[in-house]
Design an enzyme around this catalytic site. Structure first.
Site, PDB file in Angstrom:
ATOM      1  CE  LYS A 187      -1.527   2.697   3.124  1.00 41.09           C
ATOM      2  NZ  LYS A 187      -1.746   3.590   2.759  1.00 41.09           N
ATOM      3  CB  CYS A 296      12.941   8.650   8.865  1.00 39.83           C
ATOM      4  SG  CYS A 296      13.930   8.490   7.488  1.00 39.83           S
ATOM      5  CD  GLU A 393      10.188  12.575  12.013  1.00 38.43           C
ATOM      6  OE1 GLU A 393       8.838  11.700  12.221  1.00 38.43           O
ATOM      7  OE2 GLU A 393      10.813  11.839  11.642  1.00 38.43           O
TER       8      GLU A 393
END
Ligand code: NAI
Ligand code: MG
Length: 489
Positions: A187, A296, A393
């Site tokens: 996905k 990331c 983050e």
């Protein structure tokens, strides 16, 4: 390395349906969702919105392909050849794929063409070469037996990927899975389904048998959750937010499927006063602002030795002021929009928090232009460890500068985070560099460089930054099971 000269025209969108068992099909429900151009906020295309029924079908196809038919009997060397062919087809269409990635994600076409595409191709070729080099061991067990291990494919794998490097995440997931002989239900992220679907078309052209690769576009809580909960999915590989990973672990628990996670970070980038300051400032800039800060491993906590602090901030501020924001399809553009409204809003919220908690906004801090999700390259100075912008983050073009003096204290501060994905150290002192590499709890440590990725180098996180590793031989192992076979002689 590719050089970009011509302006890139808007690419054609060719695939918008689910790809299941070698067929392009609408979602069972008939539903579609919009994928948006982040530079203009306009709809690019309607894409099939898969859900549980579509996932069920895809898993059935993947199971069948895994256990019966051509793929299940295919020689490892031929699996490798298919992967090489896929890499070649991607290379042939590299310009168009780069433009499509740029259109759907908002990243500058020059980054897509010079980073995403070559890394994608390289990763597929790296794993193509591994397909026929997966083997077990012979075991010196006690008694009159012959005992050996086989490394077998783990089976049907579910793969859920994010939007920041859409094609590259496909390569990181498909490469090892296909080399190992697994079959796939993937996905893509709802923000960026287009290049994944295009890659499925190229895989079909390359000759992968029906059912080996299935793609079900759709949303996390529906299509994603259906993959996670499915009892016939043997392994799940996920990249995204740690909070989503926690939900996934809970939801997948009844099935005890194997799981690997590659999650976020708040990576420390540490610059000592003996560093090559020009290289360090450039590296820190690249380490944070590359891909609109949507990495990331973004070096979002920049620890700068107090003696070089002022010069460092000045250099980064200058680079920010010179940075070219604009149309992602223009090869001159260095920074595009954030991927969507939600990410834009999240970043602006953190910029407000930075200001209200007392950090000094040296550059940026505002939206750029009046159309598209653009955020100016933002630099915060005088950031303290307990501020939200130093802990969470942000996933945007927002750099936090913190100062340090003492190395032991610095190591403690660098490690005081829930994350542990990456870190960098800039110094001319080789002993200090390796000492810090050992003491910092992170899956990757770059010394005098940043964002150096290679298919041969394992990548993943300590702590809340992940479980397991991708890339390299370790990344391949995550797609295999070990079987011990013993025979009496
Ligand atoms: P997310 O973790 O929600 O989405 C990543 C993927 O997971 C997408 O394909 C999404 O559809 C799917 N997903 C979402 N909920 C799911 C569920 N319950 N079950 C199964 N699949 C599910 O990340 P999102 O919402 O796009 O971004 C939120 C934040 O996550 C970002 O601001 C950033 O901080 C972080 N992030 C980190 C990434 C990384 O590379 N480590 C990539 C993307 C986001
Ligand atoms: Mg989410």
């Amino acid at each position: 390395m590719a050089t970009l000269t011509k302006p890139y025209s808007k690419p054609e969108v060719r695939q918008t349906q689910c790809f299941i068992d070698g067929q392009w099909v609408p979602a069972r429900s008939g539903k579609t969702f919009e994928t948006i151009n982040p530079a203009t906020e306009e709809v690019i295309a309607q894409v099939a919105e898969g859900d549980q029924e579509d996932v069920d079908q895809a898993v059935r196809a993947a199971r069948k392909a895994f256990e019966q038919g051509e793929w299940s009997r295919m020689d490892a060397r031929d699996r490798g050849r298919l992967l090489y062919r896929l890499a070649d087809l991607i290379e042939d269409e590299a310009d168009e794929l780069a433009a499509l990635e740029s259109l759907d994600n908002g990243k500058p076409v020059r980054d897509a063409r010079t980073a995403d595409l070559p890394l994608t191709i390289d990763c597929l070729r790296y794993y193509a070469g591994f397909a026929d080099k997966i083997h077990g061991q012979t075991l010196p067990i006690r008694g009159n037996y012959f005992s050996y291990t086989r490394r077998e494919p783990v089976g049907v794998v579910g793969q859920i990927i994010p939007w920041n490097f859409p094609m590259l995440m496909v390569a990181w997931k498909w490469g090892p899975a296909l080399a190992a002989g697994c079959t796939i239900v993937m996905k893509p992220a709802e923000q960026t389904p287009l290049t994944c679907l295009r890659m499925a078309r190229l895989a079909q052209k390359a000759g992968f048998p029906d059912g080996v690769i299935n793609v079900v576009p759709g949303f996390g809580p529906t299509a994603g959750a259906a993959i996670v909960r499915h009892p016939d999915v043997d392994k799940l590989a996920f990249t995204g937010e740690h909070l989503t990973a926690q939900t996934i672990m809970r939801e997948a628990a009844p099935t005890l499927k194997r799981m690997t996670f590659e999650l976020g970070g708040k990576s420390p980038n540490i610059i000592f006063d003996d560093a090559d300051l020009e290289a360090a400032a450039k590296g820190a800039h690249f380490g944070l602002y590359f891909n609109q800060g949507q990495c990331c491993c973004a070096g979002s906590r920049v620890f700068v030795h107090e003696r070089i602090h002022d010069e460092f901030v000045e250099r980064v501020a200058e680079m920010n002021k010179a940075r070219r924001l604009g149309d992602p399809l223009d090869p001159e553009t260095e920074q595009g929009p954030q991927v969507d409204q939600a990410q834009f809003d999240k970043i602006m919220k953190y910029i407000e928090l930075g200001r209200s908690e007392g950090a000094e906004c040296v550059t940026g801090g505002e939206r750029f232009g009046d159309r598209g999700y653009y955020v100016q390259p933002t630099l915060f100075d005088n950031v303290r460890d307990d501020m939200a912008i130093a802990k969470d983050e942000i996933f945007g073009p927002v750099m936090s500068v913190l100062t340090f003096r003492d190395t032991d204290e610095l190591v403690q501060r660098a490690n005081k985070t829930i994350y542990g994905l990456a870190a960098a150290v800039w110094t001319r002192d080789i002993a200090r560099a390796h000492d810090l590499a050992r003491r910092i709890r992170a899956g990757t440590v770059w010394l005098n460089c940043y964002n150096v990725f290679d298919a041969a180098a394992p990548f993943g996180g300590f702590k809340m930054s992940g479980v397991g590793r991708e890339l390299g031989e370790e990344g391949l192992r995550a797609y295999t099971e070990s079987k011990t076979v013993t025979v009496q002689l």
